[in-house]
Design a protein around this motif. Structure first.
Motif, short mmCIF file in Angstrom:
data_model
loop_
_atom_site.label_atom_id
_atom_site.label_comp_id
_atom_site.label_asym_id
_atom_site.label_seq_id
_atom_site.Cartn_x
_atom_site.Cartn_y
_atom_site.Cartn_z
N PHE A 17 0.85 -1.19 0.00
CA PHE A 17 0.00 0.00 0.00
C PHE A 17 0.89 1.24 0.00
O PHE A 17 1.67 1.47 0.93
CB PHE A 17 -0.93 -0.01 1.22
CG PHE A 17 -1.96 -1.09 1.17
CD1 PHE A 17 -3.25 -0.82 0.72
CD2 PHE A 17 -1.63 -2.40 1.52
CE1 PHE A 17 -4.19 -1.84 0.65
CE2 PHE A 17 -2.56 -3.41 1.45
CZ PHE A 17 -3.86 -3.14 1.01
N ASP A 68 -1.34 -8.07 -4.12
CA ASP A 68 -2.13 -6.85 -4.26
C ASP A 68 -1.22 -5.65 -4.13
O ASP A 68 -0.34 -5.62 -3.25
CB ASP A 68 -3.21 -6.77 -3.18
CG ASP A 68 -4.59 -7.14 -3.70
OD1 ASP A 68 -4.92 -6.73 -4.83
OD2 ASP A 68 -5.33 -7.83 -2.97
N HIS A 70 -1.59 -1.26 -4.18
CA HIS A 70 -2.55 -0.16 -4.17
C HIS A 70 -1.84 1.18 -3.98
O HIS A 70 -0.90 1.30 -3.18
CB HIS A 70 -3.57 -0.35 -3.04
CG HIS A 70 -4.41 -1.58 -3.22
ND1 HIS A 70 -5.64 -1.56 -3.85
CD2 HIS A 70 -4.19 -2.87 -2.85
CE1 HIS A 70 -6.14 -2.78 -3.85
NE2 HIS A 70 -5.28 -3.60 -3.26
N PHE A 72 -2.60 5.37 -3.31
CA PHE A 72 -3.60 6.32 -2.82
C PHE A 72 -3.04 7.74 -2.90
O PHE A 72 -1.94 8.01 -2.38
CB PHE A 72 -3.98 6.01 -1.37
CG PHE A 72 -4.64 4.68 -1.19
CD1 PHE A 72 -6.01 4.57 -1.15
CD2 PHE A 72 -3.88 3.52 -1.07
CE1 PHE A 72 -6.63 3.33 -0.98
CE2 PHE A 72 -4.47 2.28 -0.90
CZ PHE A 72 -5.85 2.18 -0.86
N HIS A 104 -6.13 4.65 -6.45
CA HIS A 104 -7.27 5.18 -5.70
C HIS A 104 -7.05 6.69 -5.57
O HIS A 104 -6.11 7.14 -4.91
CB HIS A 104 -7.35 4.56 -4.31
CG HIS A 104 -7.37 3.06 -4.31
ND1 HIS A 104 -8.54 2.33 -4.23
CD2 HIS A 104 -6.37 2.15 -4.37
CE1 HIS A 104 -8.25 1.03 -4.24
NE2 HIS A 104 -6.94 0.91 -4.32
N TRP A 124 -9.34 6.28 3.43
CA TRP A 124 -9.57 5.26 2.41
C TRP A 124 -8.43 4.24 2.41
O TRP A 124 -8.65 3.03 2.33
CB TRP A 124 -9.71 5.92 1.05
CG TRP A 124 -10.23 5.02 -0.04
CD1 TRP A 124 -10.65 3.73 0.09
CD2 TRP A 124 -10.40 5.36 -1.41
NE1 TRP A 124 -11.07 3.24 -1.12
CE2 TRP A 124 -10.92 4.21 -2.06
CE3 TRP A 124 -10.17 6.51 -2.15
CZ2 TRP A 124 -11.19 4.19 -3.43
CZ3 TRP A 124 -10.45 6.49 -3.51
CH2 TRP A 124 -10.96 5.36 -4.14
N GLU A 128 -9.18 0.36 3.23
CA GLU A 128 -8.93 -0.64 2.19
C GLU A 128 -7.95 -1.71 2.68
O GLU A 128 -8.17 -2.91 2.48
CB GLU A 128 -8.38 0.05 0.94
CG GLU A 128 -8.31 -0.83 -0.30
CD GLU A 128 -9.66 -1.04 -0.95
OE1 GLU A 128 -9.77 -1.92 -1.82
OE2 GLU A 128 -10.61 -0.32 -0.59
N GLU A 131 -9.77 -3.83 5.40
CA GLU A 131 -10.81 -4.69 4.85
C GLU A 131 -10.21 -5.90 4.13
O GLU A 131 -10.66 -7.04 4.33
CB GLU A 131 -11.68 -3.90 3.88
CG GLU A 131 -12.80 -4.75 3.27
CD GLU A 131 -13.64 -3.97 2.27
OE1 GLU A 131 -14.82 -4.30 2.12
OE2 GLU A 131 -13.10 -3.04 1.63
N LEU A 132 -9.20 -5.67 3.30
CA LEU A 132 -8.59 -6.78 2.57
C LEU A 132 -7.87 -7.73 3.51
O LEU A 132 -7.87 -8.95 3.29
CB LEU A 132 -7.63 -6.23 1.51
CG LEU A 132 -8.29 -5.45 0.37
CD1 LEU A 132 -7.24 -4.88 -0.57
CD2 LEU A 132 -9.27 -6.34 -0.40
#
Length: 319
Positions: A17, A68, A70, A72, A104, A124, A128, A131-132
């Motif tokens: 992330f 994954d 991500h 942001f 994102h 966010w 995120e 949650e994942l």
């Protein structure tokens, strides 16, 4: 060691992330200030993460897989960007997509008379990631940020048994204009993660040709043309203009000679502070390039500018 399922080793799944604002600052440091003068290579960084997780978890690298990715960040309105800046943003989006990074973005809110700020993107990010993780997607969550606001996220991950790894930078340097600059990581955040990787120590300042270090940087042929732009350089010719807009630590200058407004960052100010600027102030600058494309560098006040304390006292206004 990892548990065995049916005679086979279980994969260690990694989620990465990115705090886009933080990573962009770090990336600019290596592009413009570090002796390497090159941006970080996302693919090399992801391979490095697999190596670090494997070493920390005592798992072979082939069993450490990034599942994954991500990114942001707050995004400026199109109305605030020149065509060159829009193109630079699109190019960066293409880079992120090419490495499988899910983007994102939240729009930076515009309120007349107030600086623009990123709002909600950190929430966010945390939601995120949590949650994942709760969906059992990861064994290790890698955070690329320095923001202490993510401390509750790390503690929630710890409570769920998800290990956290922090890629952090603590950097300090003096700009080409003699001004001190720093990038800092929250010590509280660093203390609570399972694994902390101090990247400024990993990379260092030496240029010894180490293949490991080289893999962390972008290699581009030095040829002319779009593939080599933008470069951190200046045209050398001073221009004049006026402050056209002020956002959060950056703004835009309208050029007296016409053309697109030029982006500038607070670090490009010479002899004045960002909070002292007002829309319409006359300035001089040197046109150049940064990671967003064409920009104004070495931004200085011209005659007719007053510091904030004199404005508030009415000096120069016939009062």
């Amino acid at each position: 060691m990892q548990p065995m399922l049916g005679g086979a080793r279980q994969l260690t799944r990694i989620g990465v992330f990115y705090d886009g604002g933080y990573f962009s600052q770090v990336n600019n440091y290596y592009a413009f200030e570090h002796p390497r003068r090159s941006r970080l290579h996302l693919g090399g960084l992801h391979d490095f993460i697999r190596d670090q997780v494997g070493a920390a978890e005592d798992v072979p690298r082939s069993y450490c897989q990034v599942v994954d990715l991500h990114w942001f960040r707050g995004r400026l309105p199109v109305s605030e960007l020149s065509s060159a800046q829009l193109e630079a943003d699109r190019i960066w989006d293409d880079v992120l997509t090419s490495f499988g990074i899910v983007t994102h973005y939240l729009p930076v809110s515009t309120r007349p008379g107030l600086p623009l700020r990123e709002k909600g993107i950190d929430v966010w990010f945390a939601l995120e990631a949590l949650e994942l993780a709760l969906m059992n997607r990861f064994d290790v969550v890698v955070l690329i940020t320095g923001d202490g606001d993510y401390l509750p996220l790390v503690r929630k991950l710890n409570a769920r048994g998800v290990r956290g790894m922090l890629l952090s930078w603590n950097l300090s340097w003096t700009s080409s204009y003699g001004e001190p600059r720093v990038i800092r990581t929250s010590e509280a955040l660093a203390r609570d993660v399972t694994y902390r990787i101090p990247m400024e120590e990993v990379i260092g300042d030496d240029l010894d040709g180490d293949p490991f270090k080289e893999s962390l940087f972008v290699h581009r042929p030095r040829v002319s043309g779009p593939s080599d732009a933008p470069q951190p350089e200046m045209t050398g010719e001073a221009e004049t203009g006026r402050i056209a807009n002020l956002l959060d630590s950056y703004g835009f200058v309208s050029r007296d000679r016409g053309g697109d407004n030029l982006f500038f960052h607070a670090t490009e100010l010479v002899g004045l502070r960002f909070r002292e600027l007002q829309i319409g102030d006359p300035v001089s600058f040197v046109a150049g390039f940064n990671d967003r494309g064409p920009c104004a560098r070495q931004v200085q006040a011209l005659s007719g500018w007053l510091p904030e304390d004199e404005r508030s006292a009415g000096v120069g206004e016939g009062v």
